[in-house]
Design an enzyme around this catalytic site. Structure first.
Site, PDB file in Angstrom:
ATOM      1  CD  GLU A  29     -85.365 -62.764  10.519  1.00 52.69           C
ATOM      2  OE1 GLU A  29     -86.423 -62.115  10.653  1.00 52.69           O
ATOM      3  OE2 GLU A  29     -84.607 -62.639   9.531  1.00 52.69           O
ATOM      4  CD  GLU A  55     -79.154 -57.653  13.449  1.00 53.17           C
ATOM      5  OE1 GLU A  55     -78.148 -57.215  14.021  1.00 53.17           O
ATOM      6  OE2 GLU A  55     -79.095 -58.266  12.392  1.00 53.17           O
ATOM      7  CG  ASP A 105     -72.219 -61.583  10.571  1.00 55.25           C
ATOM      8  OD1 ASP A 105     -72.682 -61.165   9.502  1.00 55.25           O
ATOM      9  OD2 ASP A 105     -72.305 -60.964  11.651  1.00 55.25           O
ATOM     10  CE  LYS A 109     -59.666 -61.765   7.916  1.00 50.10           C
ATOM     11  NZ  LYS A 109     -59.600 -60.541   8.671  1.00 50.10           N
ATOM     12  CG  ASP A 141     -73.533 -66.352   0.881  1.00 49.40           C
ATOM     13  OD1 ASP A 141     -74.030 -66.064   1.998  1.00 49.40           O
ATOM     14  OD2 ASP A 141     -72.344 -66.110   0.598  1.00 49.40           O
TER      15      ASP A 141
HETATM   16  C1  LIG Z   1     -74.890 -61.084   7.027  1.00 51.02           C
HETATM   17  S1  LIG Z   1     -76.088 -60.271   7.971  1.00 51.02           S
HETATM   18  C2  LIG Z   1     -77.627 -60.965   7.410  1.00 51.02           C
HETATM   19  C3  LIG Z   1     -78.804 -60.103   7.716  1.00 51.02           C
HETATM   20  C4  LIG Z   1     -80.171 -60.623   7.243  1.00 51.02           C
HETATM   21  N1  LIG Z   1     -80.520 -61.871   7.891  1.00 51.02           N
HETATM   22  C5  LIG Z   1     -80.203 -60.768   5.750  1.00 51.02           C
HETATM   23  O1  LIG Z   1     -80.297 -61.925   5.272  1.00 51.02           O
HETATM   24  O2  LIG Z   1     -80.143 -59.738   5.054  1.00 51.02           O
HETATM   25  C6  LIG Z   1     -75.907 -61.052   9.577  1.00 51.02           C
HETATM   26  C7  LIG Z   1     -76.639 -60.310  10.682  1.00 51.02           C
HETATM   27  O3  LIG Z   1     -76.527 -61.047  11.890  1.00 51.02           O
HETATM   28  C8  LIG Z   1     -76.343 -60.139  12.975  1.00 51.02           C
HETATM   29  N2  LIG Z   1     -75.707 -60.878  14.077  1.00 51.02           N
HETATM   30  C9  LIG Z   1     -74.434 -61.330  14.122  1.00 51.02           C
HETATM   31  N3  LIG Z   1     -74.209 -61.992  15.274  1.00 51.02           N
HETATM   32  C10 LIG Z   1     -75.371 -61.961  15.978  1.00 51.02           C
HETATM   33  C11 LIG Z   1     -75.770 -62.449  17.255  1.00 51.02           C
HETATM   34  N4  LIG Z   1     -74.911 -63.115  18.048  1.00 51.02           N
HETATM   35  N5  LIG Z   1     -77.028 -62.235  17.665  1.00 51.02           N
HETATM   36  C12 LIG Z   1     -77.900 -61.552  16.878  1.00 51.02           C
HETATM   37  N6  LIG Z   1     -77.578 -61.068  15.655  1.00 51.02           N
HETATM   38  C13 LIG Z   1     -76.342 -61.255  15.200  1.00 51.02           C
HETATM   39  C14 LIG Z   1     -75.482 -59.035  12.361  1.00 51.02           C
HETATM   40  O4  LIG Z   1     -75.588 -57.810  13.077  1.00 51.02           O
HETATM   41  C15 LIG Z   1     -76.058 -58.937  10.949  1.00 51.02           C
HETATM   42  O5  LIG Z   1     -77.101 -57.974  10.854  1.00 51.02           O
END
Ligand SMILES: C[S@@+](CC[C@H](N)C(=O)[O-])C[C@H]1O[C@@H](n2cnc3c(N)ncnc32)[C@H](O)[C@@H]1O
Length: 330
Positions: A29, A55, A105, A109, A141
């Site tokens: 994941e 993460e 994420d 932009k 979303d």
């Molecule tokens: C919008 S949050 C979604 C978190 C979770 N999956 C949820 O649905 O609640 C996106 C997550 O991806 C992590 N993330 C962003 N870029 C990443 C990367 N290159 N490798 C691992 N995690 C990453 C961020 O730290 C963040 O916790």
């Protein structure tokens, strides 16, 4: 269980990582946030698959680890790393059954799309590490990112999109609930690997036990060598090919003189794709009057092309100051 980069082998072996359940499917994941997904999803299997969660947020790592422990999921590993580094260097070819990405994420932009995870190179890397029939599961979303990911998967040439219902657990994550409370719905797609391209890892090694294998150089410094100032020095190598080794950037930040012995320590910042390491490189006098330039063990650095290059950049800086190199071991 929390793993650091130095706890892994390059590549690793599921039988080593999950010694009690080596035969189970293996799910990765990416970006698990506060870790709600896996305890829900694991319950939908008769036996919980082996789990590797990655993460970049340390706070999320601790929260998720606690949640996994409370759920009694012992064949679960979480690590704080950028996903592409973990997949490329740690996960062996054709080993994962699923790669789950919930609410990544979106980088909305204009001009920021290169920061998005789900681009064609990542899909090729993912396909190389998925078993036959293995898939990347995306739930988001974000309409525009969803379209973008579908187009990138198609451009990768190694993924087929199946538009199916999401696993219920993907709609129970922190972000799923956040967007649902705002009245937004989620898209889901399963990208099934249709081929397994060769995307090599193999550029990382742990810090060697044998001293002669540590990146180093031996050189003769000019007699009057006694630096009194130090200018920041930067070197850069570009990415080589779509599926190839990432480039690196090395910045020599500062120089410290040792009070205990004849020598100095250079502090260097090494960036390779999304991985950053801070390393120390010693310049130490030897009995025969030469000096040894060598990567220090301090901080547990992983030997990467960029870290080897950092030893080369320090050596080049000393050569510019008049040093004669007698041996290069980097
Ligand atoms: C919008 S949050 C979604 C978190 C979770 N999956 C949820 O649905 O609640 C996106 C997550 O991806 C992590 N993330 C962003 N870029 C990443 C990367 N290159 N490798 C691992 N995690 C990453 C961020 O730290 C963040 O916790």
């Amino acid at each position: 269980m929390i793993y650091q980069l130095g706890d892994f082998h390059f590549p690793d072996d599921p039988a080593r990582l999950y010694p009690h359940t080596p035969e189970r499917p293996w799910v990765l994941e990416v970006g698990f946030g506060d870790g709600h997904f896996w305890p829900h999803y694991a319950r939908t299997f008769a036996e919980a698959p082996n789990y590797l969660g990655v993460e970049i947020s340390g706070v999320s790592l601790l929260k998720a680890n606690r949640r996994l422990r409370d759920a009694g999921l012992e064949n679960a590993i979480v690590t704080k790393l950028p996903a592409d580094v973990l997949v490329r260097e740690v996960v062996p070819p054709r080993s994962l059954t699923e790669i789950v990405v919930n609410f990544p994420d979106p980088w909305p932009k204009p001009g920021h799309t290169e920061h998005r995870l789900l681009r064609a190179p990542f899909f090729r890397l993912a396909a190389s590490r998925l078993r036959d029939g293995g898939a990347v599961l995306l739930t988001t979303d974000h309409d525009e990112y969803f379209e973008f990911a579908c187009a990138e998967a198609e451009a990768s040439g190694v993924m087929r999109a199946e538009h199916v219902a999401p696993p219920a657990a993907a709609l129970e994550t922190k972000y799923a609930r956040k967007w649902r409370d705002l009245g937004l719905s989620a898209h889901h797609v399963r990208f099934v690997a249709t081929a397994h391209p060769s995307v090599p890892g193999g550029t990382f090694t742990p810090y060697p036990e044998n001293e002669t294998d540590v990146p180093h150089a031996i050189l003769k410094l000019p007699a009057a060598f006694a630096p009194t100032d130090f200018d920041k020095r930067t070197a850069h190598a570009p990415v080589r090919g779509l599926d190839s080794t990432p480039g690196w950037t090395v910045v020599l930040l500062d120089l410290y003189a040792s009070l205990r012995r004849d020598g100095w320590v250079v502090q260097a910042h090494v960036v390779e794709a999304e991985l950053t390491q801070e390393v120390l490189i010693g310049v130490t006098g030897r009995e025969d009057g030469t000096h040894l330039v060598r990567l220090a063990r301090f901080g547990g650095p992983i030997i990467t092309p960029g870290v080897k290059a950092a030893v080369g950049v320090v050596t080049a800086w000393l050569e510019d100051g008049g040093a004669q190199v007698t041996h290069r071991g980097y």
